[in-house]
Write a protein that holds these residues in place. Sequence first.
Motif, PDB file in Angstrom:
ATOM      1  N   ALA A 273     -43.063   9.032 -16.866  1.00  0.00           N
ATOM      2  CA  ALA A 273     -43.131   9.198 -18.329  1.00  0.00           C
ATOM      3  C   ALA A 273     -42.921   7.881 -19.071  1.00  0.00           C
ATOM      4  CB  ALA A 273     -42.069  10.213 -18.774  1.00  0.00           C
ATOM      5  N   ARG A 274     -42.726   6.793 -18.312  1.00  0.00           N
ATOM      6  CA  ARG A 274     -42.512   5.461 -18.874  1.00  0.00           C
ATOM      7  C   ARG A 274     -41.307   5.424 -19.815  1.00  0.00           C
ATOM      8  NH1 ARG A 274     -48.686   3.191 -20.038  1.00  0.00           N
ATOM      9  NH2 ARG A 274     -49.412   3.423 -17.876  1.00  0.00           N
ATOM     10  N   ILE A 275     -40.233   6.069 -19.355  1.00  0.00           N
ATOM     11  CA  ILE A 275     -38.970   6.046 -20.104  1.00  0.00           C
ATOM     12  C   ILE A 275     -38.001   5.121 -19.365  1.00  0.00           C
ATOM     13  CG2 ILE A 275     -36.999   7.399 -20.907  1.00  0.00           C
ATOM     14  CD1 ILE A 275     -38.839   9.830 -21.041  1.00  0.00           C
ATOM     15  N   PRO A 276     -37.616   3.989 -19.947  1.00  0.00           N
ATOM     16  CA  PRO A 276     -36.680   3.074 -19.278  1.00  0.00           C
ATOM     17  C   PRO A 276     -35.315   3.742 -19.078  1.00  0.00           C
ATOM     18  CG  PRO A 276     -37.805   1.983 -21.090  1.00  0.00           C
ATOM     19  CD  PRO A 276     -38.100   3.447 -21.228  1.00  0.00           C
ATOM     20  N   TYR A 277     -34.679   3.450 -17.949  1.00  0.00           N
ATOM     21  CA  TYR A 277     -33.396   4.083 -17.619  1.00  0.00           C
ATOM     22  C   TYR A 277     -32.520   3.106 -16.845  1.00  0.00           C
ATOM     23  CZ  TYR A 277     -35.289   4.483 -12.891  1.00  0.00           C
ATOM     24  OH  TYR A 277     -35.810   4.196 -11.658  1.00  0.00           O
ATOM     25  N   ALA A 278     -31.249   3.458 -16.715  1.00  0.00           N
ATOM     26  CA  ALA A 278     -30.300   2.751 -15.846  1.00  0.00           C
ATOM     27  C   ALA A 278     -29.682   3.792 -14.921  1.00  0.00           C
ATOM     28  CB  ALA A 278     -29.223   2.055 -16.675  1.00  0.00           C
ATOM     29  N   LEU A 279     -29.414   3.403 -13.673  1.00  0.00           N
ATOM     30  CA  LEU A 279     -28.887   4.329 -12.674  1.00  0.00           C
ATOM     31  C   LEU A 279     -27.569   3.809 -12.121  1.00  0.00           C
ATOM     32  CD1 LEU A 279     -29.026   6.727 -10.700  1.00  0.00           C
ATOM     33  CD2 LEU A 279     -30.520   5.342  -9.235  1.00  0.00           C
ATOM     34  N   LEU A 280     -26.511   4.609 -12.250  1.00  0.00           N
ATOM     35  CA  LEU A 280     -25.190   4.256 -11.725  1.00  0.00           C
ATOM     36  C   LEU A 280     -24.794   5.261 -10.653  1.00  0.00           C
ATOM     37  CD1 LEU A 280     -22.540   2.546 -12.001  1.00  0.00           C
ATOM     38  CD2 LEU A 280     -21.731   4.293 -13.570  1.00  0.00           C
ATOM     39  N   HIS A 281     -24.363   4.735  -9.499  1.00  0.00           N
ATOM     40  CA  HIS A 281     -23.870   5.612  -8.434  1.00  0.00           C
ATOM     41  C   HIS A 281     -22.769   4.894  -7.664  1.00  0.00           C
ATOM     42  CE1 HIS A 281     -26.150   3.289  -5.404  1.00  0.00           C
ATOM     43  NE2 HIS A 281     -27.135   3.292  -6.293  1.00  0.00           N
TER      44      HIS A 281
END
Length: 734
Positions: free
Chosen positions: A529-537
């Motif tokens: 969907a071309r939505i920028p995100y950040a991923l924390l784990h």
Amino acid sequence: MLREEQIDLRRERARQERYTIERLGRNRVFSDFLVKNPATEGQYTVRIRGFELGDNSCTCPDFKANTLGTCKHIEAVLDDLREELPEHIQKRKAAVTQPSLYLHYGEQICVALAIPARRSDSLEQIARRYFDAHGLWNSEYSYESLLTALGSVAEVINVAPEVYDFIDRDNEKRLLREKEIDWLWHLDRGETPTELRDLVKVPLYSYQLRGVVFLATRLRSILGDDMGLGKTIQTLAAVEILARERGLRNVLIVAPASVKYQWQSEIQRLTDRTALVIEGLKDARENLYNRDSFYRLVNYEQVVRDFDLINACEFDLIVLDEAQRIKNWESKTSRAVKRLCSKFAFALTGTVLENNLEELFSICQFVDERRLGPAFQFMEEHRVLNDQGELVGYKNLEALREKLRPILLRRTRAEVLKELPPRIDTTIRVDLAEEQKVPYEEQRTTLIRLLQKNSRTEIDRKRILACIAYMRLVCDSTRLIDPTQDISPKLDELEELLPELIAGEGRKTIIFSQWEQMLRHCAERLEKARIPYALLHGGLSGPDRKAVLERFQTDPECRVFLSTDAGGTGLNLQVADTVIQLELPWNPAVLEQRVARIHRLGQERPVQNIQFVTRGTIEERVVETIAVKKQLFTTLFESDRDEITFRALEQSGFIDTLRDWVEISKEKPPLALAATPVISSAEVIEAGLNFLDLLAHSDWPRAMLPEQLKKLADSCDLIQRRARESGGTVENFG
């Protein structure tokens, strides 16, 4: 009777342990002895002055806290002496050859005086004035007047170093108490005392100033404010007071790994103090400990590895952030943290109590190991057991509140933040797709078969719990159990919902899942969907976590923050206004921690909490679980009830409740929460679902095949290992 049982228990342990005992003094009997345990490499000094209870002392933590007058080390030395001494010697006590001032560890710690048979009249008068017939402190006079009086007698008084420490602490408490009364007097009149001005670089709310005063004047205390009320800024302000008023030189902050860098950022933003994050390999960490910095920041796991290095720094103050990390008093981390030495100590937690009173006891041990008495006494006074010895409730809660009052301050957001924007909770229910129904029903059938067995082995019980875990995975996505399928009504619904949630300038959303792999699948949808995100784990290093957090906070294009529960504690994410729960955690505290990342001070927009629940599945029962655990917390901290009771936590009750869960028809409408008896799932919560707490906190590895899950059902150890490998915290379970 209870105390006698505990004494007998320590005597039995003394006989079982293989200690090495070394006499340190010249006297054969009445001397100091070094007691070593080769198995643990621990060693303590025992001082023998007689063979009766209370005659002797030991430097071990148990002796100082148990109020019994003995410990296993003392009993081991006494056993050793009894084997070689005639009976008439065992009736003697050590002769007092020199007047001695020492600490007596009884029900209360107090100063005591031992004087020889031949003493001056002046010393005799002092003993009568300040002490009772047993030599224990019994005076309205000050310790300073005692020391002055002892300085005038002819005899040389032997004063134990710990006596001076005890007196110094008592004097400090008295001086700080006087300041607290004065500062609160001014605050009550709307005035800010000079000492409370310009503590940090931003203004403090009135309730925060009172929290600062509490922390700064109690020496060792717990700040249990609701999440989002500013425990960090209150702590930094209290530190400033102690630095100015009491000469505080260095501070250690122990925090979850995910928030170490946030602490550093807040210290730099709010104060002019230096802050150093301790990280890297052992040599690098050792160099960092030796560098000059007012604040040093470590995570909980480092305390175990770096225990000696930390104590060698002689920190004036130790701060525990998210102090519920030491709720399990049997864990290595908890034990190591409680052995850290400092005059001042702050324990910060928005969830003082998550599951049971034992967790609260464990946190209190860090700030005041004697406040709630020894563990055996605490259990006896506050737990209600049935005839089978099973927990059925808690009692004497008012007495517990009274004991906690001097060391615990707790305020709720409802009390102090009238201006906080509204929070809107929305539940979105989805149906299982046809592809999900087959694996879900297979596990439900397996579960029913296991529950119908007349007798169940421990392996059966583990398989029951593993079936529940499998069913929850299926509710999220078929891809979590079979990488060839990608069916997830939740992610489909999220795709439709998300563009609306992030529409508009500055709007951002946080998406939580218990499973890292579920978030990765979510990330794939966002990329399409071309939505920028950040991923924390949990698998990210400290610097990587910091970079992920900063990107979400500062990059206006980054609209979505994907996080496991590594991001559910300690982080300030007010840049977002929406939280989405892809599945609900078993623990209500975890749920509230997630929402509190955005519904806190600094938030100016209404907050949405959206939670996905799959109809006709085990997920609908998680809502009940959350309600039950909340009840205990509310009863202790937000009511005046003296007792809380719940149904006996029997094995049969646990199984019956599970049977109810899986046999409910999927066509039956969802239960209305308001009509659900709050206590209906208590058996599930308290009778073994610490295991499920583990699952709720773990970041699972890549998609797991059905064959792997069958092995999982046979081995709880495999589940624990999987959780560790994927960044989960096994200490949460237990």
